[in-house]
Design a protein around this motif. Structure first.
Motif, short mmCIF file in Angstrom:
data_model
loop_
_atom_site.label_atom_id
_atom_site.label_comp_id
_atom_site.label_asym_id
_atom_site.label_seq_id
_atom_site.Cartn_x
_atom_site.Cartn_y
_atom_site.Cartn_z
N PRO A 178 -4.21 1.52 3.94
CA PRO A 178 -4.24 2.36 2.73
C PRO A 178 -5.08 3.62 2.88
N ALA B 244 0.83 -1.21 0.00
CA ALA B 244 0.00 0.00 0.00
C ALA B 244 0.85 1.25 0.00
N MET C 26 -7.69 -0.17 -2.56
CA MET C 26 -6.72 -1.10 -1.98
C MET C 26 -7.22 -1.65 -0.65
N ALA C 27 -7.85 -0.82 0.15
CA ALA C 27 -8.40 -1.28 1.43
C ALA C 27 -9.43 -2.38 1.19
N GLY D 169 -6.56 4.51 -2.43
CA GLY D 169 -6.51 3.99 -1.07
C GLY D 169 -7.76 3.21 -0.71
#
Length: 434
Positions: free
Chosen positions: A347, A266, A311-312, A308
């Protein structure tokens, strides 16, 4: 982003190769050894960060000679520091393991890993300088090529040395060190293509007086001094995090190291936006364009937030299969799965800190980075100590809070940074390389 995504794959491959052997002590040893190497090598991360900001500003101002001189200076300083680190291998290694906790078996594995990695120190630090220079010029394709070469070499060396020769953690360290030398060779070829001459020819063309001009060296070391203090403060946080896991046993240390691979992926991918901000903001400062400065922050911020969040979600949904791929040990898998939600949140909560790092590095605001980093480290250590009764839950709560602390510290300096700009007409860049 692709170039950045490939960087943490070195650590992921290291963890995966040793994790597939089923040896918990060896995986814990790689975790502890990687912490030591990160603490020592990345203390000189200013070779990457300072190089990006200074190069982008020189390029924005059209100062081709200074752009070329920065590359030569970075390689000279990186190589010299790397040789010094190799000469100090024994005392640095012993001091590190005297400070960081670890059982006898874990420390033995970690010692072999660290010893092998030190032989790649000169190459690793020169690659820092090359990468920073390429980012400063916005040559991200070249940086991607460099990282892909290093990752390919690392995979081959790790598999051969661990599975072929059974060298365990020491083999992983030797494989990564060898890959760093391969990357240096590739990096020298790449920068020669970008600059139109190899670094030796650039040094002869510039002359010793221009390369090491007192004013340029003072600026370089002033910025790098603050960046080094800031980097050491952040590395202490990561070393403390690893040591906190080691206090709870080899399995917890190994599980946290597995989850740290998610964090690293990340961080490096989202740093792709931060590095874009560094380059664009450096260009804006070189041309004194406030509009360009604000636009760079807005666009990179919007993309960082979206990436972000994606990705989380990906970590949350795919985390457990990835954990199973990295380690075959049931206890390590169970512990890593339990704390996966914390890694999945990083992230999102880490994005502001990484982006602001890019903004302030591109602005060469070393003092702000230094002060914010030291403050965040002190508050993080206090939080971790206060949460120790919660075990590994407290370790992850404090670690998660550290990202908010880093962002908060830099946010305090942002208004003054914005006020420092005066709207001026962008100047031409007659001698720019990129």
């Amino acid at each position: 982003m692709l170039g950045q995504a490939s960087i943490p794959l070195v650590g992921v491959v290291d963890a995966m190769v040793i994790g597939r052997t089923g040896d918990a002590a060896a995986l814990a040893g790689v975790a502890l050894g990687a912490t030591v190497i990160g603490l020592i090598f990345w203390s000189f991360g200013f070779l990457r960060m300072g190089m990006t900001g200074l190069t982008s500003q020189a390029d924005g101002a059209g100062d081709r000679k200074e752009v070329e001189a920065l590359l030569v200076r970075g390689l000279a300083i990186g190589g010299a520091i790397g040789v010094l680190l190799l000469a100090l291998l024994w005392p640095l290694r012993e001091l590190a393991f005297a400070i960081l906790a670890g059982g006898e078996a874990t420390t033995a594995e970690a010692s072999g890993y660290v010893t092998a990695r030190f032989f790649g120190a000169p190459a690793a630090l020169c690659v820092f300088a090359i990468t920073g220079w390429l980012f400063g010029l916005g040559r991200t394709r070249a940086a991607l090529t460099l990282q892909l070469v290093m990752n390919a070499a690392n995979i081959v060396f790790d598999v051969v040395l661990v599975f072929g020769f059974g060298l365990g953690a020491a083999g992983v360290g030797a494989g990564t060190a060898g890959a760093e030398w391969v990357a240096l060779a590739a990096g020298l070829v790449l920068v020669t293509g970008v600059a139109g001459a190899n670094p030796h020819a650039l040094a002869r063309r510039a002359g010793r007086a221009a390369l090491f001009a007192p004013a340029a060296m003072r600026r370089l070391f002033a910025i790098n001094r603050d960046l080094m203090i800031r980097t050491v403060a952040l590395l202490i946080m990561f070393a403390w995090f690893a040591n906190a896991g080691a206090r709870l046993g080899a399995e917890t240390l190994a599980a946290n190291h597995v989850l740290l691979q998610f964090v690293n992926v990340a961080a490096f991918i989202l740093d792709g936006f931060a590095f874009t901000a560094e380059s664009r903001i450096g260009q804006a400062i070189g041309t004194r364009s406030r509009a360009q400065f604000v636009r760079a922050i807005r666009l990179t911020g919007e993309f960082s937030l979206a990436a972000g969040a994606l990705m989380a979600a990906a970590f949350w949904l795919l985390g457990e299969p990835v954990i199973a791929l990295i380690s075959t040990d049931p206890a390590i898998r169970a512990s890593a799965s339990l704390f996966l939600p914390f890694a999945a949140l990083v992230p999102l909560i880490g994005m502001p800190s990484w982006l602001l790092d890019g903004v302030f590095i591109g602005s060469t605001q070393g003092r702000a980075l230094r002060n914010a980093g030291v403050l965040a480290a002190v508050l993080y250590l206090a939080a971790d100590l206060a949460l120790r009764p919660l075990g590994n839950l407290g370790v992850w709560l404090a670690f998660s809070a550290s990202y908010l602390l880093r962002a908060g510290g830099l946010a305090l300096y942002f208004p003054s940074l914005l006020r420092s700009f005066e709207q001026t007409q962008a100047v031409a860049r007659p001698g720019a390389i990129a």
